[in-house]
Design a protein around this motif. Structure first.
Motif, PDB file in Angstrom:
ATOM      1  N   PHE A  35       2.717  -6.700  -8.005  1.00  0.00           N
ATOM      2  CA  PHE A  35       3.774  -6.665  -6.998  1.00  0.00           C
ATOM      3  C   PHE A  35       4.617  -7.922  -7.166  1.00  0.00           C
ATOM      4  CE2 PHE A  35       0.318  -4.050  -5.634  1.00  0.00           C
ATOM      5  CZ  PHE A  35       0.917  -2.935  -5.087  1.00  0.00           C
ATOM      6  N   SER A  36       5.791  -7.759  -7.785  1.00  0.00           N
ATOM      7  CA  SER A  36       6.578  -8.919  -8.198  1.00  0.00           C
ATOM      8  C   SER A  36       7.763  -9.212  -7.293  1.00  0.00           C
ATOM      9  CB  SER A  36       7.059  -8.716  -9.642  1.00  0.00           C
ATOM     10  OG  SER A  36       7.625  -7.436  -9.816  1.00  0.00           O
ATOM     11  N   GLY A  37       7.954  -8.415  -6.248  1.00  0.00           N
ATOM     12  CA  GLY A  37       9.061  -8.672  -5.327  1.00  0.00           C
ATOM     13  C   GLY A  37       8.820  -7.989  -3.994  1.00  0.00           C
ATOM     14  N   GLU A  75       2.917   4.116 -20.683  1.00  0.00           N
ATOM     15  CA  GLU A  75       1.776   3.359 -20.160  1.00  0.00           C
ATOM     16  C   GLU A  75       2.231   2.183 -19.306  1.00  0.00           C
ATOM     17  OE1 GLU A  75      -0.941   2.292 -23.259  1.00  0.00           O
ATOM     18  OE2 GLU A  75      -1.742   4.331 -23.409  1.00  0.00           O
ATOM     19  N   LYS A  76       3.470   1.723 -19.498  1.00  0.00           N
ATOM     20  CA  LYS A  76       4.016   0.632 -18.696  1.00  0.00           C
ATOM     21  C   LYS A  76       5.282   1.128 -17.997  1.00  0.00           C
ATOM     22  CE  LYS A  76       2.172  -3.210 -21.401  1.00  0.00           C
ATOM     23  NZ  LYS A  76       2.472  -4.499 -22.104  1.00  0.00           N
ATOM     24  N   ILE A  77       5.317   0.992 -16.685  1.00  0.00           N
ATOM     25  CA  ILE A  77       6.435   1.465 -15.870  1.00  0.00           C
ATOM     26  C   ILE A  77       6.860   0.359 -14.908  1.00  0.00           C
ATOM     27  CG2 ILE A  77       7.145   3.136 -14.105  1.00  0.00           C
ATOM     28  CD1 ILE A  77       5.126   5.090 -15.326  1.00  0.00           C
ATOM     29  N   ASP A  78       8.155   0.139 -14.796  1.00  0.00           N
ATOM     30  CA  ASP A  78       8.695  -0.819 -13.831  1.00  0.00           C
ATOM     31  C   ASP A  78       9.446  -0.061 -12.743  1.00  0.00           C
ATOM     32  OD1 ASP A  78       7.696  -2.874 -15.326  1.00  0.00           O
ATOM     33  OD2 ASP A  78       9.632  -3.500 -16.174  1.00  0.00           O
ATOM     34  N   VAL A  79       9.151  -0.395 -11.491  1.00  0.00           N
ATOM     35  CA  VAL A  79       9.901   0.140 -10.356  1.00  0.00           C
ATOM     36  C   VAL A  79      10.958  -0.906 -10.003  1.00  0.00           C
ATOM     37  CG1 VAL A  79       9.794   0.878  -7.947  1.00  0.00           C
ATOM     38  CG2 VAL A  79       7.923   1.457  -9.518  1.00  0.00           C
ATOM     39  N   THR A  80      12.228  -0.517 -10.099  1.00  0.00           N
ATOM     40  CA  THR A  80      13.326  -1.466  -9.943  1.00  0.00           C
ATOM     41  C   THR A  80      14.323  -0.983  -8.895  1.00  0.00           C
ATOM     42  OG1 THR A  80      14.656  -0.369 -11.648  1.00  0.00           O
ATOM     43  CG2 THR A  80      13.135  -2.098 -12.385  1.00  0.00           C
ATOM     44  N   ASP A 137       0.817  -1.219   0.000  1.00  0.00           N
ATOM     45  CA  ASP A 137       0.000   0.000   0.000  1.00  0.00           C
ATOM     46  C   ASP A 137       0.847   1.265   0.000  1.00  0.00           C
ATOM     47  OD1 ASP A 137      -2.385  -1.368  -0.065  1.00  0.00           O
ATOM     48  OD2 ASP A 137      -2.710  -1.302   2.101  1.00  0.00           O
ATOM     49  N   LEU A 138       2.043   1.201   0.593  1.00  0.00           N
ATOM     50  CA  LEU A 138       2.928   2.357   0.563  1.00  0.00           C
ATOM     51  C   LEU A 138       3.491   2.552  -0.848  1.00  0.00           C
ATOM     52  CD1 LEU A 138       4.481   4.693   1.750  1.00  0.00           C
ATOM     53  CD2 LEU A 138       6.103   3.076   2.778  1.00  0.00           C
ATOM     54  N   LEU A 139       3.857   1.454  -1.505  1.00  0.00           N
ATOM     55  CA  LEU A 139       4.347   1.550  -2.885  1.00  0.00           C
ATOM     56  C   LEU A 139       3.250   2.095  -3.797  1.00  0.00           C
ATOM     57  CD1 LEU A 139       6.284  -1.840  -3.160  1.00  0.00           C
ATOM     58  CD2 LEU A 139       7.186   0.417  -2.554  1.00  0.00           C
ATOM     59  N   PHE A 140       2.031   1.596  -3.639  1.00  0.00           N
ATOM     60  CA  PHE A 140       0.886   2.095  -4.405  1.00  0.00           C
ATOM     61  C   PHE A 140       0.707   3.598  -4.184  1.00  0.00           C
ATOM     62  CE2 PHE A 140      -3.605   3.285  -3.657  1.00  0.00           C
ATOM     63  CZ  PHE A 140      -4.097   3.231  -4.951  1.00  0.00           C
ATOM     64  N   TYR A 151      10.331  -4.748  -8.740  1.00  0.00           N
ATOM     65  CA  TYR A 151       9.493  -4.980  -7.564  1.00  0.00           C
ATOM     66  C   TYR A 151       8.024  -4.661  -7.825  1.00  0.00           C
ATOM     67  CZ  TYR A 151      13.776  -5.388  -4.844  1.00  0.00           C
ATOM     68  OH  TYR A 151      14.983  -5.807  -4.360  1.00  0.00           O
ATOM     69  N   LEU A 152       7.785  -3.752  -8.756  1.00  0.00           N
ATOM     70  CA  LEU A 152       6.415  -3.326  -9.032  1.00  0.00           C
ATOM     71  C   LEU A 152       6.291  -2.980 -10.507  1.00  0.00           C
ATOM     72  CD1 LEU A 152       3.570  -2.420  -8.134  1.00  0.00           C
ATOM     73  CD2 LEU A 152       4.551  -0.213  -7.501  1.00  0.00           C
ATOM     74  N   GLN A 153       5.275  -3.551 -11.146  1.00  0.00           N
ATOM     75  CA  GLN A 153       4.966  -3.237 -12.538  1.00  0.00           C
ATOM     76  C   GLN A 153       3.642  -2.470 -12.572  1.00  0.00           C
ATOM     77  OE1 GLN A 153       5.560  -7.637 -13.178  1.00  0.00           O
ATOM     78  NE2 GLN A 153       6.042  -6.905 -15.231  1.00  0.00           N
TER      79      GLN A 153
END
Length: 242
Positions: free
Chosen positions: A68-70, A86-91, A48-51, A98-100
């Motif tokens: 949430f992949s990690g 439109e597509k973002i990855d948090v790495t 929820d914090l990442l969101f 960790y988040l797509q």
């Protein structure tokens, strides 16, 4: 934005300490999942914090899907790219994702509306255990390992029917659970209302691992301890801020 105290910028990346993540979980979301305890062996930052950080940075899109992949540990440096894609990855700095995020449609950037939605969403999310998950588990006659509970955020989808709303309020819809051996998936459906009008809907998907046969007494003891810890912490917090 009120999120400033729950992360820091380090070398251009976002760093979330265990203390900051645990404070957000307990004081904003009222989520006392042991995975978010500061000293937990398998500590992870609340999804929820990442969101919330995503909405703070990129705004609220008409259609959004989060995977949430990690599990983000203490002090992991996260990169939220400056991107309108439109597509973002948090790495992290090693390239681990960790988040797509997938998004489309119009975007709301009103800070007050976004904060109101974040606060209502994470409050809704924090009530999932025990009030939603335990009845679902009991219905399916399964339970997690109460000595090592593992309930994690898997994905979330959000769709808005209109963009010109204010004072959003979340309402829970009928949840469901699918059990597959030692693992279950909980689907927590909700709608977003402005007054009495439904302006959006969504679904939070949770993974529950390490399932075994349901035992009412141990589960109730776990719930009682969880609620006592929650009420004790929030009671102390209320006294400290009075």
């Amino acid at each position: 934005m009120f999120l400033k105290e729950y992360y820091a910028i380090q070398d251009g990346s976002v760093a979330i300490s265990a203390a900051q993540a645990s404070m957000f979980a307990k004081e904003v979301a009222h989520d006392f999942n042991p995975l978010h305890d500061e000293d937990a062996k398998r500590f992870c930052v609340p999804g929820d914090l990442l969101f919330s950080l995503v909405l703070d940075k990129y705004g609220l899109s008409q259609n959004m899907h989060f995977i949430f992949s990690g599990m983000v540990g203490h002090g992991v440096l996260l990169n939220f790219p400056d991107d309108d894609a439109e597509k973002i990855d948090v790495t992290d700095n090693q390239g681990k994702t960790y988040l797509q995020i997938e998004r489309s449609g119009d975007v709301i950037r009103d800070p007050a509306l976004i904060e109101a939605l974040i606060r209502d969403y994470v409050a809704f999310s924090g009530q999932n255990f025990p009030y939603v998950l335990v009845p679902l588990l009991a219905k399916e006659q399964v339970m997690f390992n109460i000595d090592r509970p593992l309930v994690i955020y898997e994905s979330m989808t959000l769709t808005l029917n209109r963009m010109d709303f204010h004072e959003p309020r979340l309402e829970m819809l009928e949840p469901k659970m699918e059990v597959n051996g030692k693992r279950a998936t909980a689907y927590l459906y909700f709608q977003i209302k402005c007054g009495e009008e439904v302006v959006g809907s969504g679904c939070k998907k949770l993974a529950v691992s390490g399932l075994r046969d349901y035992e009412a007494e141990p589960m109730q003891a776990f719930v009682d301890e969880y609620l006592a810890r929650k009420h004790g912490y929030l009671g102390d917090l209320a006294e400290a801020t009075a």
